[in-house]
Motif scaffolding. Sequence first.
Motif, short mmCIF file in Angstrom:
data_model
loop_
_atom_site.label_atom_id
_atom_site.label_comp_id
_atom_site.label_asym_id
_atom_site.label_seq_id
_atom_site.Cartn_x
_atom_site.Cartn_y
_atom_site.Cartn_z
N THR A 220 0.93 -1.17 0.17
CA THR A 220 -0.04 0.10 -0.15
C THR A 220 0.86 1.18 0.13
OG1 THR A 220 -1.39 -1.25 1.55
CG2 THR A 220 -1.82 1.17 1.19
N ALA A 221 2.07 1.48 0.83
CA ALA A 221 2.84 2.43 0.84
C ALA A 221 3.49 2.38 -0.47
CB ALA A 221 3.71 2.03 1.99
N GLU A 222 3.81 1.68 -0.96
CA GLU A 222 4.68 1.59 -2.27
C GLU A 222 3.55 2.14 -3.44
OE1 GLU A 222 6.17 -2.14 -2.93
OE2 GLU A 222 8.20 -1.47 -2.29
N ALA A 223 2.40 1.33 -3.20
CA ALA A 223 1.28 2.24 -4.22
C ALA A 223 0.98 3.73 -4.16
CB ALA A 223 -0.07 1.32 -4.01
N LYS A 224 1.25 4.16 -2.71
CA LYS A 224 0.89 5.59 -2.55
C LYS A 224 2.20 6.35 -3.15
CE LYS A 224 0.58 6.08 1.70
NZ LYS A 224 0.48 6.44 3.16
N GLY A 225 3.14 5.61 -3.66
CA GLY A 225 4.34 6.34 -4.34
C GLY A 225 5.67 6.50 -3.43
N LEU A 226 5.56 6.01 -2.19
CA LEU A 226 6.73 5.83 -1.47
C LEU A 226 7.75 5.10 -1.96
CD1 LEU A 226 7.20 7.36 1.34
CD2 LEU A 226 6.72 5.22 2.45
N SER A 227 9.12 5.84 -1.91
CA SER A 227 10.32 5.04 -2.73
C SER A 227 10.52 3.99 -1.67
CB SER A 227 11.46 6.04 -2.77
OG SER A 227 11.70 6.40 -1.49
N ARG A 228 11.54 2.88 -2.40
CA ARG A 228 11.93 1.76 -1.63
C ARG A 228 12.71 2.15 -0.44
NH1 ARG A 228 10.87 -3.74 -2.12
NH2 ARG A 228 12.88 -4.79 -1.33
N ALA A 229 13.60 3.19 -0.80
CA ALA A 229 14.43 3.59 0.60
C ALA A 229 13.27 4.23 1.60
CB ALA A 229 15.44 4.65 0.17
N GLY A 230 12.36 5.01 1.43
CA GLY A 230 11.30 5.40 2.08
C GLY A 230 10.74 4.39 2.63
N VAL A 231 10.16 3.43 2.26
CA VAL A 231 9.29 2.44 3.04
C VAL A 231 10.43 1.60 3.88
CG1 VAL A 231 8.79 0.01 2.42
CG2 VAL A 231 8.02 1.79 0.87
N LEU A 232 11.77 1.59 3.40
CA LEU A 232 12.68 0.82 4.54
C LEU A 232 12.93 1.59 5.66
CD1 LEU A 232 15.50 -0.40 2.17
CD2 LEU A 232 14.25 -1.80 3.72
N VAL A 233 13.10 2.88 5.81
CA VAL A 233 13.40 3.63 6.73
C VAL A 233 12.33 4.10 7.55
CG1 VAL A 233 14.36 6.01 7.65
CG2 VAL A 233 15.52 4.58 5.69
N ARG A 234 10.94 4.28 6.84
CA ARG A 234 9.75 4.72 7.58
C ARG A 234 9.05 3.50 8.23
NH1 ARG A 234 6.34 8.55 5.18
NH2 ARG A 234 7.92 10.22 4.27
N HIS A 235 8.95 2.38 7.45
CA HIS A 235 8.36 1.10 8.19
C HIS A 235 8.87 -0.14 8.41
CE1 HIS A 235 4.57 3.41 6.79
NE2 HIS A 235 4.96 3.81 5.65
N ALA A 236 9.53 -0.44 7.52
CA ALA A 236 10.57 -1.83 7.78
C ALA A 236 11.64 -1.79 8.99
CB ALA A 236 11.34 -2.18 6.64
N LEU A 237 12.39 -0.52 8.97
CA LEU A 237 13.41 -0.52 10.12
C LEU A 237 12.91 -0.35 11.47
CD1 LEU A 237 16.27 -0.48 10.32
CD2 LEU A 237 16.34 2.07 10.30
N PRO A 238 11.84 0.43 11.61
CA PRO A 238 11.41 0.33 13.10
C PRO A 238 10.59 -0.79 13.57
CG PRO A 238 10.53 2.47 11.73
CD PRO A 238 11.14 1.53 10.83
N ASN A 239 10.16 -1.66 12.77
CA ASN A 239 9.60 -2.64 13.02
C ASN A 239 10.51 -3.95 13.34
OD1 ASN A 239 6.50 -3.00 12.73
ND2 ASN A 239 6.96 -2.36 11.00
N ALA A 240 11.63 -3.72 12.48
CA ALA A 240 12.79 -4.53 12.85
C ALA A 240 13.69 -4.27 14.25
CB ALA A 240 13.86 -4.75 11.56
N MET A 241 13.34 -3.06 14.60
CA MET A 241 14.22 -2.57 16.13
C MET A 241 13.96 -3.49 17.21
SD MET A 241 16.54 -0.77 14.93
CE MET A 241 17.35 -0.51 16.56
N VAL A 242 12.76 -3.87 17.41
CA VAL A 242 12.21 -4.42 18.91
C VAL A 242 13.27 -5.81 18.92
CG1 VAL A 242 10.54 -5.60 19.88
CG2 VAL A 242 10.13 -3.39 18.84
N PRO A 243 13.12 -6.90 18.02
CA PRO A 243 14.13 -7.71 18.16
C PRO A 243 15.38 -7.65 18.01
CG PRO A 243 12.47 -8.25 16.23
CD PRO A 243 12.25 -6.87 16.98
N LEU A 244 16.05 -6.55 17.25
CA LEU A 244 17.33 -6.18 17.23
C LEU A 244 18.01 -5.64 18.34
CD1 LEU A 244 17.97 -4.46 13.59
CD2 LEU A 244 18.92 -6.74 14.64
N LEU A 245 17.04 -5.08 19.06
CA LEU A 245 17.41 -4.46 20.56
C LEU A 245 17.71 -5.32 21.52
CD1 LEU A 245 15.34 -1.04 21.22
CD2 LEU A 245 17.81 -1.42 21.09
N ALA A 246 16.85 -6.53 21.51
CA ALA A 246 16.90 -7.75 22.26
C ALA A 246 18.44 -8.18 22.07
CB ALA A 246 15.84 -8.66 22.34
N LEU A 247 18.81 -8.29 20.71
CA LEU A 247 19.90 -8.92 20.24
C LEU A 247 21.19 -7.93 20.86
CD1 LEU A 247 21.32 -11.21 18.60
CD2 LEU A 247 21.32 -9.67 16.71
#
Lengths: 322, 492
Positions: A220-247
Amino acid sequence: MEIDGLTARLRSGLVRLAGLAASLLAAAAVIFVAIDVLPGDPAAVVLGLNATPDALAALRSEHGFDQPAPWRFMAWIGALAHGDFGISTTYRVAVAGLIGERLAVSVPLACLAMGLSLSWGLGLALLAAWRPRFYVVVTAFGEIGLAIPNFWLGLLLILTFAVGLGLLPSGGFPGWEAGWGALRALILPAIALALPQGAIIARLALALLNETLAEVYIRTAEAKGLSRAGVLVRHALPNAMVPLLALMGLQLSFLLGGSIIVENVFALPGLGRLMAQAIAQHDIITLRALIFLFAATILTVHSGVGILQATIDPRLRRASGL
Amino acid sequence: MRVHNGLRAIMLACAFSTPLAAQVPEQVTLCMPLEPPLLDPTRGPAQAIRELTYGNIFETLVAIDRDGRLQPGLAESWKVSADGLVYDFKLRSGVSFHDGTPFTSFNVAYSVERAKRPESRNAQKWIFDPILRVDTPDPLSARIVLSRPTANFLYGLAWGDAVMVAKGSAAENATVPVGTGPYKFSRWVRGERVELVVNDRWWGAKPTFAKAIFRFISDPAVQVAAIKAGDCDALSNLAAPEAIPALKRDPRLAVTTGYTEGKTILAMNNGKAPFDDVRVRRAIAMAIDRQQVIEGAMSGLGIPIGSHFSPSHPAYVDLTATNAYDPMKAKAMLAQAGFPNGFSATLKLPPPAYARRSGEIIAAMLQQIGVKITIEPLEFPQWLERVFRGKDYDLTLIAHTEPLDINIYARPDYYFQYRSPAFNAALNDAETATSDEARNAAYGRAQKRLADDAVNVFLFLLPKVTVTKAPLTGTWTNWPLPANPLAELSWK
């Protein structure tokens, strides 16, 4: 409403603190018993093969080894509560001072290694998620990083940069008074420590990013026109941070205390080598102080990570009442 | 493969094109394997304390030189009475401690009194046992009166355990040592280095180096890397004999091999069956090929010994042919002792590499005569507790590093549990002898008794491998006692 929320948070904070204190006490008891049953008389190690019975008895009573175990445990806990770690049987100086000197090496080293491993671990993972053709690079880095034993990597770094190129010292630590010289001494060990840690971070982060990227809302975000980099930084990275912090919490505890091998290869006066020396010399006073400190670090880092995760992830915040 | 070779070529090219890190003419860095736990040689047995402080920070009345001979130290000269009971020392004048306290005969009396106290932690109290009293007729004369003649008394006074200290500073010597030597303590980065600076008021010739650094590097591979990178001017004792050929090929470095006083023995529990039978002990001795142990475990370094005595001492007798290697005879001897099919025993090994490596080889050799060995590796504290104090062992392997320590065989409750009136008589003759000839002859008898009784299997002297930058001279080749006197070093 507001006030209720505050009391709930306060209460939950107190519960966490009480839990931490209980865990520390339990850890102290286990450490005391485990070290107490170790065979070997610290006084005999200190005084050597020709020790006279008088001297042995004098040394034992000086350190209170002649007292009954429960009394010694209470005395130890009491002293710990005052921040008194006792007097090292080997070095004959306060253990707190010994540990302090070592922290001045181990903490900067751990932070440097953590920073390095995080930057290249996360950097590589983002690169591969952004441009999948780099995927193979990240996988290769991960495999190599995990497969190379760090003492061997350390020696390789020494042979290349110290013996071969003469750019950096082969080991040792001149003390922070040396300024730039001190930092230079930490570069190679930090790389040796960070390579495998970074590899672990890269692999986990890439897996987490890919998992998120497959979600419907990303499309959906990509369909709205968000770039790949934008998707990574805005959506994917925050979601990955929780398990990464534990590690990263686990890695930080490991780096603070578990780098005995790398410290040995680089002849660094850190906590790991102090631990190795305390074991070899049967310096039980230093040994139990160090193990307690490691246990306390792990427990505290663990609690800290819990709070951080809750700050990042609203779901966890609600679950824990923070 | 091609890539690999290319890389190697680059690394080799780098290694030989770069000069060693620039030499600082005023400063010398010595790297040694172990860090001393404290810096007072009168308060602990660790060899590393002596390696760092002996002849550098602290000095003795009489000193031992690089050839093991006695030399004047803080005492300019001395006289011994005919009955061997009174030692008159004439002290050097104008000597002071690093804090300015003058050195006088009162320091001699104080140092002895402090070492003799019941609670004293001196590791070699036997040195002071024969002392009845110390008289101080004037500040530069000290008279030590003994209760019994003691042939090795002067020799003991030359040990690190008998260094001279001052009343005002002795309590802090463990961490801030104050002595009379050519170098003063400057600082200690624990776990890494000790730094010393030259003592301008020292009585001897002015040393070359204004500053000296001792660094502690335990890993052998790292020691080699550090000397090749030029971070060490000298390695006092390289722990990796297998690296010697490569180091010798490097024109920037100089390698010398010598020996220490570390008598490496396979100790047997003489108080426990079947090792209480001299035939069994002889059989074990004959089953072991000393030279092969030295080749296999020590890369051929290490001088063979046939008794508990160092070849560097004038009283040494070569007894390596006693109970010489002969597995057939060993088997026959075992059968005579009632073990035609051999027996089982454990071999408890402390951590040093020489012990673990030699132990493996010896276990295989004993297997040949039917003695089945179970190896049990121990940490040093456990070794002390179980083997040394508890005498709970069959066989063990350790180096006794103190010079001239044959007297341990006279201690009835020592861990070998050897008891021999004949040996004790010979030792007593040696210790109370008043002439060198009589003393040496008695030591010869004592050595021979130990070899004949096959108390232990006497293997070899631990080697000392010194690696230095080629232009550095003055390091000791052998260690008649562990010491690295810095004042003797200079650039060629």
